[in-house]
Motif scaffolding. Structure first.
Motif, PDB file in Angstrom:
ATOM      1  N   SER A 294       0.816  -1.217   0.033  1.00  0.00           N
ATOM      2  CA  SER A 294      -0.052  -0.025  -0.055  1.00  0.00           C
ATOM      3  C   SER A 294       0.785   1.340  -0.015  1.00  0.00           C
TER       4      SER A 294
ATOM      5  N   TYR B 113       1.415   8.116   2.780  1.00  0.00           N
ATOM      6  CA  TYR B 113       1.395   9.453   2.494  1.00  0.00           C
ATOM      7  C   TYR B 113       0.913  10.199   3.730  1.00  0.00           C
TER       8      TYR B 113
ATOM      9  N   VAL C 205      -5.672  15.518  -0.729  1.00  0.00           N
ATOM     10  CA  VAL C 205      -4.396  14.678  -1.108  1.00  0.00           C
ATOM     11  C   VAL C 205      -4.356  14.816  -2.678  1.00  0.00           C
TER      12      VAL C 205
ATOM     13  N   ILE D  28      -2.460  12.999  -4.495  1.00  0.00           N
ATOM     14  CA  ILE D  28      -2.575  11.636  -5.305  1.00  0.00           C
ATOM     15  C   ILE D  28      -3.611  10.838  -4.591  1.00  0.00           C
ATOM     16  N   GLU D  29      -4.324  10.208  -5.335  1.00  0.00           N
ATOM     17  CA  GLU D  29      -5.574   9.263  -5.232  1.00  0.00           C
ATOM     18  C   GLU D  29      -5.432   7.704  -5.242  1.00  0.00           C
ATOM     19  N   SER D  30      -4.280   7.414  -6.113  1.00  0.00           N
ATOM     20  CA  SER D  30      -4.113   6.057  -6.745  1.00  0.00           C
ATOM     21  C   SER D  30      -2.469   5.940  -6.926  1.00  0.00           C
TER      22      SER D  30
ATOM     23  N   ASP E  69      -1.612   7.795 -10.085  1.00  0.00           N
ATOM     24  CA  ASP E  69      -1.386   9.288 -10.065  1.00  0.00           C
ATOM     25  C   ASP E  69       0.168   9.277  -9.567  1.00  0.00           C
TER      26      ASP E  69
ATOM     27  N   ALA F 255       6.227   9.561  -0.275  1.00  0.00           N
ATOM     28  CA  ALA F 255       5.487   8.595  -0.320  1.00  0.00           C
ATOM     29  C   ALA F 255       5.878   7.203  -0.070  1.00  0.00           C
TER      30      ALA F 255
ATOM     31  N   THR G 249      -1.770   8.934   6.251  1.00  0.00           N
ATOM     32  CA  THR G 249      -3.002   8.137   5.529  1.00  0.00           C
ATOM     33  C   THR G 249      -2.610   7.484   4.560  1.00  0.00           C
ATOM     34  N   GLN G 250      -3.574   6.464   4.330  1.00  0.00           N
ATOM     35  CA  GLN G 250      -3.333   5.528   3.172  1.00  0.00           C
ATOM     36  C   GLN G 250      -3.878   6.095   1.753  1.00  0.00           C
ATOM     37  N   VAL G 251      -3.204   6.164   0.707  1.00  0.00           N
ATOM     38  CA  VAL G 251      -3.532   6.384  -0.759  1.00  0.00           C
ATOM     39  C   VAL G 251      -3.980   5.487  -1.496  1.00  0.00           C
ATOM     40  N   GLY G 252      -5.002   5.115  -1.949  1.00  0.00           N
ATOM     41  CA  GLY G 252      -5.726   3.881  -2.837  1.00  0.00           C
ATOM     42  C   GLY G 252      -5.739   2.596  -2.118  1.00  0.00           C
TER      43      GLY G 252
END
Length: 680
Positions: free
Chosen positions: A237, A240, A365, A367-369, A372, A433, A452-455
């Motif tokens: 995962s 970020y 944020v 970036i979302e995935s 990105d 990240a 936080t976790q992104v995607g």
């Protein structure tokens, strides 16, 4: 099957399976030949394998073989029409120090049946009282040093998820263990010369019996060591730092609508007010006489939609409070109806979005995935050097992951970190990240609300216990791990070490109370409105004093007297004339009192208890014509013939007073105004 043996009875002594099958095969042929010999005389005839001749009784013998049914060393012997063995069973035996014991049963039609007592047993004979060397690595929350580890020795110095899991396994398999930290502090990657580093290298070199840590099961590692069944499932995962949007301020109640929407709403309000004012002037059905005189046809027509009322009526509709102004004409009702429909949608949309904007701090944020992240270069990203995540990107054939690996491999300075703690610190202190396992992601997000976790997950894999190739303990550990999973012990241990952080769960969306930082702005608006209202009242008070007759009382004394009367709830008696309808009072002589009691004016026409005075009637109409300056007063055309009429009372007679009603812009009802008739 390694430990599978077939036996004719429970008293089986351990004959090799191949010998038992050979014996049963010869026994079956002899039985078939005996049955064939009883039915017909068979003779022995030498035949060559290369000859085309066949034995004449061969077909009959095959038929008798299919009919054979007996009990042999390998159990029941029976064949079907195709010559295949049928209706047989196998006993599953386990080799122990005390010999073989049956642990299951398999039948050709019923399938496999295992003894449940084997899985519920907490005793393993092969690991009983054996001491195993366990290699591991310091990493939260799998293995950590206790706060007083310097005062302790041996395994007591450590705590964490893996330590508790080792205790559970030791209780089931009844073995002893000694925890040993890996020398180079890495999990294990292959070197150019074919050797391995880290915990994998120690297992290959037989320096350790087990590797218990967050060790990922990979195909490359599976070639050189053995893994138990996974005790935890996870995936890679993206971690970020949180970029919070602006915090809710005192005026956050304005956030449901953008500034552009608020501006267009203001313009719509002004447009509706202007259209309502214009339409109300054009239509004849909004002009009426509020108090028509009982005599004559001269009426003073009034329109309730003055400029002030036209501005106030949309406000009352927008605030859903209404007003005392009711449209009469079809055109004004049409304007009112569309405005009410407009306010219905606007208020409903505002109410629906207000709760979300006041209770939720939206995260910004960039970036979302993972796509990105791969498509940009402003945010650096990397993983642990020598870990399974690094190997995943290195060996991946997916185009996005290949592009990410090329970036990480060629980036200078290096984006790889030596430990998870170093990666977390780099995320918090720079635009970075971190790519790591989801379990570690969850653990650190529970302890630091700025993460936080992104995607979602990039892959799916599991953690397993590493052992040297061909370890005789692998099956025991597999069964023990399955038992821990069935008893929900692993899930309990994970909750023990993962939960308990200071950050709330992300799935917790319960409503929370609003504080002053959310709705404090509406209190500011209320207080400002009250202050403006008081200020306007003082201006009106001063304005009325400026346009009144001179008085010996000063402005401050007048204001103090007025405030005292308000506090004491006394009626005010004003010794002056004010604009807006207040009556100037003065001593009135009896003739004047009589004239005032007998002659009054209502809406531009003089009405009296007795006979109307023609002169006073005409003077009243003259005064009504003066009121044409008000935009919402209209005098009927029949009264215009009284223009220019003047009164000339007899000499020596006192001036006469009449009281008539007139509308002004600042009032909605006719107000009495005193007019003094003089010689002029």
């Amino acid at each position: 099957w390694q430990w599978a043996y077939a036996c004719p009875s429970d008293a089986y002594t351990g004959t090799a399976l191949s010998s038992a099958l050979l014996f049963d095969a010869v026994y079956t042929v002899v039985t078939a030949v005996q049955e064939l010999n009883r039915s017909q005389e068979i003779g022995v005839k030498p035949l060559s394998c290369g000859s085309a001749q066949i034995w004449q009784h061969g077909t009959s013998l095959m038929n008798y073989l299919r009919m054979v049914e007996l009990e042999g060393l390998t159990g029941h012997i029976e064949f079907n029409s195709k010559g295949q063995r049928s209706n047989y069973a196998l006993k599953i035996l386990q080799h122990t120090r005390s010999g073989f014991r049956q642990i299951g049963h398999w039948h050709v039609s019923e399938g496999l049946s295992m003894d449940n007592r084997i899985f519920s047993s907490n005793i393993s004979d092969s690991l009983f009282n054996t001491t195993l060397i366990v290699t591991t690595i310091l990493e939260n929350p799998y293995l950590m040093l206790k706060w007083n580890h310097q005062e302790l020795e041996g395994n007591d110095r450590y705590e964490g998820f893996c330590v508790d899991m080792l205790k559970e396994l030791a209780e089931i398999l009844r073995f002893n263990y000694k925890i040993h930290l890996v020398g180079d502090g890495v999990y294990g990657v292959p070197e150019a010369n074919g050797t391995w580093t880290g915990m994998v290298g120690e297992l290959i070199a037989r320096k350790a019996d087990l590797a218990v840590a967050g060790l990922t099961i990979t195909a490359e590692r599976e070639k050189v060591i053995d893994f138990s069944k996974p005790f935890m499932t996870l995936g890679i995962s993206i971690l970020y730092r949180v970029h919070m949007g602006r915090k809710p301020g005192y005026f956050s109640f304005l956030d449901p609508f953008s500034p552009g929407v608020w501006l267009f709403m203001l313009l719509a309000y002004l447009a509706v007010s202007c259209v309502l004012f214009l339409v109300a002037r054009l239509t004849p059905y909004e002009w009426y006489s509020p108090h028509p005189c009982s005599q004559g046809r001269c009426n003073l027509l009034v329109n309730q939609y003055s400029l002030g009322n036209s501005l106030w009526f949309p406000v009352g509709g927008f605030m859903q409070q209404g007003s005392t102004i009711a449209p009469q004409a079809l055109s004004t009702r049409c304007v009112s109806g569309v405005w009410w429909a407009f306010t219905l949608i606007i208020i409903s949309s505002y109410t629906a979005n207000l709760a979300a904007f006041l209770t939720v701090q939206r995260m910004d944020v960039p970036i979302e995935s993972v796509d990105d992240l791969a498509d940009q270069t402003a945010i650096e990203y990397g993983t642990i050097h020598g870990g399974s995540s690094m190997t995943f990107f290195q060996n991946s054939r997916y185009q996005t992951y290949q592009r990410m690996w090329n970036y990480m491999y060629s980036k200078q300075p290096s984006v790889f970190v030596k430990s998870t703690e170093e990666g977390i610190a780099r995320v918090l202190n720079s635009n970075y990240a971190f790519l790591l396992e989801s379990t570690m992601n969850e653990y650190y997000r529970q302890r630091n609300c700025n993460l936080t976790q992104v995607g979602g997950l990039l892959d799916t894999k599991g953690y397993g216990i590493g052992m040297p190739v061909g370890s005789v303990f692998r099956d025991e550990f597999d069964l023990a791990i399955l038992q821990l999973q069935e008893n929900n012990r692993l899930e309990i241990l994970k909750r023990k070490w993962w939960e308990g952080g200071k950050c709330p769960k992300e799935e917790d969306h319960r409503a929370k109370g609003l504080g002053m930082e959310n709705i404090g702005g509406i209190f500011v608006v209320l207080i400002c409105g009250l202050i403006v209202a008081i200020f306007m009242a003082m201006l009106e008070f001063l304005w009325s004093l400026r346009h009144s007759e001179q008085s010996e009382v000063s402005v401050c004394q007048e204001m103090v007297t007025e405030l005292r009367n308000i506090i004491l709830c006394k009626d005010s008696f004003h010794p002056r004339r004010r604009r807006g309808g207040m009556i100037r009072t003065r001593p009135v002589i009896p003739e004047e009192r009589r004239a005032r009691s007998t002659t009054t004016l209502s809406n531009g026409k003089l009405c009296s208890g007795g006979e109307p005075d023609p002169l006073a009637q005409r003077l009243a109409q003259e005064a009504a014509l003066v009121a044409r300056g008000c935009t919402h007063i209209r005098v009927c055309p029949e009264c215009r013939r009284f223009q220019g009429l003047r009164a000339r009372p007899s000499a020596g007679s006192p001036p006469r007073e009449v009281v008539f009603a007139a509308h002004c812009r600042s009032s909605k009802r006719p107000q009495p105004v005193l007019c003094t008739l003089s010689n002029k």
